[in-house]
Design an enzyme around this catalytic site. Structure first.
Site, mmCIF file in Angstrom:
data_model
loop_
_atom_site.group_PDB
_atom_site.id
_atom_site.type_symbol
_atom_site.label_atom_id
_atom_site.label_comp_id
_atom_site.label_asym_id
_atom_site.label_seq_id
_atom_site.Cartn_x
_atom_site.Cartn_y
_atom_site.Cartn_z
ATOM 1 N N ASP A 63 0.849 -1.192 0.000
ATOM 2 C CA ASP A 63 0.000 0.000 0.000
ATOM 3 C C ASP A 63 0.888 1.248 0.000
ATOM 4 O OD1 ASP A 63 -1.766 2.071 0.734
ATOM 5 O OD2 ASP A 63 -2.941 0.727 2.018
ATOM 6 N N THR A 127 -4.893 13.934 -13.943
ATOM 7 C CA THR A 127 -6.026 13.828 -14.878
ATOM 8 C C THR A 127 -6.559 15.196 -15.282
ATOM 9 O OG1 THR A 127 -8.372 13.205 -14.925
ATOM 10 C CG2 THR A 127 -7.412 13.486 -12.775
ATOM 11 N N ASP A 128 -7.190 15.247 -16.454
ATOM 12 C CA ASP A 128 -7.836 16.493 -16.891
ATOM 13 C C ASP A 128 -9.019 16.870 -15.994
ATOM 14 O OD1 ASP A 128 -9.594 14.464 -17.741
ATOM 15 O OD2 ASP A 128 -9.645 15.095 -19.835
ATOM 16 N N GLU A 129 -9.518 15.890 -15.214
ATOM 17 C CA GLU A 129 -10.711 16.167 -14.412
ATOM 18 C C GLU A 129 -10.454 17.203 -13.322
ATOM 19 O OE1 GLU A 129 -13.216 12.860 -13.448
ATOM 20 O OE2 GLU A 129 -12.415 11.664 -15.081
ATOM 21 N N TYR A 153 -13.512 12.247 -6.658
ATOM 22 C CA TYR A 153 -12.301 11.721 -7.319
ATOM 23 C C TYR A 153 -11.422 12.867 -7.802
ATOM 24 C CZ TYR A 153 -9.451 10.182 -11.284
ATOM 25 O OH TYR A 153 -8.412 9.995 -12.163
ATOM 26 N N ALA A 154 -12.028 13.794 -8.575
ATOM 27 C CA ALA A 154 -11.237 14.886 -9.134
ATOM 28 C C ALA A 154 -10.648 15.761 -8.026
ATOM 29 C CB ALA A 154 -12.108 15.715 -10.078
ATOM 30 N N LYS A 157 -7.608 14.070 -6.649
ATOM 31 C CA LYS A 157 -6.464 14.174 -7.575
ATOM 32 C C LYS A 157 -5.906 15.605 -7.565
ATOM 33 C CE LYS A 157 -4.988 11.416 -10.010
ATOM 34 N NZ LYS A 157 -3.964 10.344 -9.833
ATOM 35 N N GLY A 278 -23.688 15.444 -10.439
ATOM 36 C CA GLY A 278 -22.620 16.419 -10.703
ATOM 37 C C GLY A 278 -21.819 16.094 -11.959
HETATM 38 P P1 NAD Z 1 -6.723 1.664 -12.232
HETATM 39 O O1 NAD Z 1 -7.845 1.847 -11.262
HETATM 40 O O2 NAD Z 1 -6.900 0.745 -13.391
HETATM 41 O O3 NAD Z 1 -5.414 1.178 -11.473
HETATM 42 C C1 NAD Z 1 -5.015 1.692 -10.234
HETATM 43 C C2 NAD Z 1 -3.958 0.772 -9.663
HETATM 44 O O4 NAD Z 1 -3.535 1.336 -8.412
HETATM 45 C C3 NAD Z 1 -4.476 -0.642 -9.369
HETATM 46 O O5 NAD Z 1 -3.535 -1.589 -9.817
HETATM 47 C C4 NAD Z 1 -4.616 -0.662 -7.868
HETATM 48 O O6 NAD Z 1 -4.435 -1.960 -7.320
HETATM 49 C C5 NAD Z 1 -3.523 0.295 -7.445
HETATM 50 N N1 NAD Z 1 -3.788 0.895 -6.116
HETATM 51 C C6 NAD Z 1 -4.944 1.468 -5.691
HETATM 52 N N2 NAD Z 1 -4.798 1.894 -4.417
HETATM 53 C C7 NAD Z 1 -3.522 1.598 -4.056
HETATM 54 C C8 NAD Z 1 -2.778 1.782 -2.862
HETATM 55 N N3 NAD Z 1 -3.310 2.375 -1.761
HETATM 56 N N4 NAD Z 1 -1.485 1.373 -2.824
HETATM 57 C C9 NAD Z 1 -0.921 0.763 -3.922
HETATM 58 N N5 NAD Z 1 -1.594 0.548 -5.066
HETATM 59 C C10 NAD Z 1 -2.880 0.965 -5.133
HETATM 60 O O7 NAD Z 1 -6.367 3.149 -12.705
HETATM 61 P P2 NAD Z 1 -5.833 3.663 -14.116
HETATM 62 O O8 NAD Z 1 -7.001 3.958 -14.968
HETATM 63 O O9 NAD Z 1 -4.752 2.774 -14.576
HETATM 64 O O10 NAD Z 1 -5.220 5.062 -13.671
HETATM 65 C C11 NAD Z 1 -3.840 5.191 -13.307
HETATM 66 C C12 NAD Z 1 -3.572 6.650 -12.973
HETATM 67 O O11 NAD Z 1 -3.879 7.457 -14.098
HETATM 68 C C13 NAD Z 1 -4.434 7.170 -11.822
HETATM 69 O O12 NAD Z 1 -3.629 8.007 -11.022
HETATM 70 C C14 NAD Z 1 -5.533 7.971 -12.514
HETATM 71 O O13 NAD Z 1 -5.985 9.026 -11.699
HETATM 72 C C15 NAD Z 1 -4.791 8.483 -13.736
HETATM 73 N N6 NAD Z 1 -5.617 8.761 -14.926
HETATM 74 C C16 NAD Z 1 -6.488 7.817 -15.402
HETATM 75 C C17 NAD Z 1 -7.230 8.093 -16.537
HETATM 76 C C18 NAD Z 1 -8.204 7.086 -17.123
HETATM 77 O O14 NAD Z 1 -8.956 7.431 -18.035
HETATM 78 N N7 NAD Z 1 -8.210 5.848 -16.665
HETATM 79 C C19 NAD Z 1 -7.092 9.326 -17.196
HETATM 80 C C20 NAD Z 1 -6.174 10.261 -16.679
HETATM 81 C C21 NAD Z 1 -5.438 9.956 -15.552
#
Ligand code: NAD
Length: 324
Positions: A63, A127-129, A153-154, A157, A278
């Site tokens: 974690d 993220t763009d959010e 979430y946003a 982030k 929202g």
């Molecule tokens: P995802 O939910 O598929 O993967 C997240 C990973 O983080 C998982 O493997 C999970 O096990 C791990 N995780 C969660 N909590 C944890 C913790 N406390 N300690 C260790 N590991 C932990 O997410 P994703 O879509 O691959 O997104 C990855 C990053 O990119 C994120 O930071 C997200 O905010 C950002 N992002 C995602 C998108 C999108 O469209 N998916 C767009 C822009 C940015």
């Protein structure tokens, strides 16, 4: 070079790890990669199976809020690429606590460990959010846009982004931030619109379209997203923020129509459901900075990327159970 990748068993993180281990990014070629991931519902160790035999890859289940463990895994790292997060808006609406814990506290725990370890670069994947919501005619956001997040979430982030920048300004930690747009591709847990709709349709189930279906998202293939992150890891300016966009803006209804067509089913499979609370109307980003500074441009045509993604889910149907 030693790279620590957090969240490397998730959707985007695992793509970055697979590509890095396969030496797809020249600047990171030959690097040793340590993945730290808690393996929540969204993370699968199997997402790394295609490169699991590589001696360059090490996996640590843990974690990011665990300070002693983060200090241990950070030791000797030259670069940290931080993907780990709770990432699904709908889950943050029904319960925000885990989002604050992982996305804010977890990021601060990593920053503290990175500072102690003296890492050479810390890339925070955002993220763009964080910019909020745009009107139909609004100008795409640059990195100067004030943060105005709407969903929990946003907001989590955006909080993390501010903490990352604070560690740069206060302690001189060499951080960079990327802000990616809506990302699609293989290996994504089926809860966000593309993998959920594809999984449902493959299982013969209807797909739930929020509200009037007119919300607009800018789509980015996961390979392009990860290439953008790699470029920033290599050449980003310390303290720099870089938008990583995909350039394909579509309403959710338009996206749904394309998925119906690819799956060969008709509109009767779409069920209009109450809108998300929202619900942000539109996201769109200006990518001039990363293009001019680092030569980034999206390379995967949306039609090709979407068709390949649908094929991947067809071949891997049932991987997470029949849809989320
Ligand atoms: P995802 O939910 O598929 O993967 C997240 C990973 O983080 C998982 O493997 C999970 O096990 C791990 N995780 C969660 N909590 C944890 C913790 N406390 N300690 C260790 N590991 C932990 O997410 P994703 O879509 O691959 O997104 C990855 C990053 O990119 C994120 O930071 C997200 O905010 C950002 N992002 C995602 C998108 C999108 O469209 N998916 C767009 C822009 C940015």
């Amino acid at each position: 070079m030693r790279i620590l990748v957090t969240g490397g068993a998730g959707f985007i993180g695992s793509n970055f790890v697979r590509q890095t281990v396969r030496n797809e990014y020249p600047a990171l070629a030959g690097a040793e990669v340590t993945v730290v991931d808690k393996l929540t519902y969204a993370g699968r160790r199997e997402n790394l199976e295609p490169v699991s035999g590589s001696p360059a890859l090490r996996f640590v289940e843990g974690d990011i809020c665990d300070g002693p463990l983060m200090r241990e895994v950070m030791r000797g790292a030259d670069l940290v690429v931080h993907f780990a997060a709770e990432s699904h808006v709908d889950r943050s609406i029904s319960g925000a606590e885990e989002f604050v814990r992982t996305n804010v506290l977890g990021t601060q725990t990593l920053l503290t460990a990175a500072l102690e370890a003296g890492v050479g670069r810390f890339v925070h994947v955002s993220t763009d959010e964080v910019y909020g919501s745009l009107d139909a005619g609004g100008t795409p956001w640059t990195e100067e846009e004030p943060l105005a997040p709407n969903s929990p979430y946003a907001a989590s982030k955006a909080s993390a982004d501010l903490m990352v920048l604070a560690f740069h300004r206060t302690h001189g930690l060499p951080v960079c931030l990327t802000r990616g747009s809506n990302t699609y591709g293989p290996y994504q847990y089926p809860e966000k619109i593309i993998p959920l709709f594809v999984s449902n349709l493959l299982a013969g189930r209807k797909v739930p379209l929020y509200g009037d279906g007119a919300n607009v998202r800018e789509w980015l293939h996961v390979d392009d997203h990860c290439r953008g992150v790699a470029l920033v890891a290599e050449g980003g300016e310390p303290g720099g923020i870089y938008n990583v966009g995909g350039g394909t803006e579509l309403t959710n209804r338009e996206l749904t129509e394309r998925l119906l067509e690819l799956l060969g089913v008709d509109r009767s499979m779409v069920e209009q459901v109450a809108d998300r609370k929202g619900h942000d109307r539109r996201y769109a980003m200006d990518i001039s900075r990363i293009s001019a500074a680092l030569g980034y441009k999206p390379t995967v045509p949306f039609e090709d990327g979407l068709a390949a993604t649908v094929d991947w889910y067809r071949q891997h149907h049932g991987l997470w159970g029949a849809g989320a």
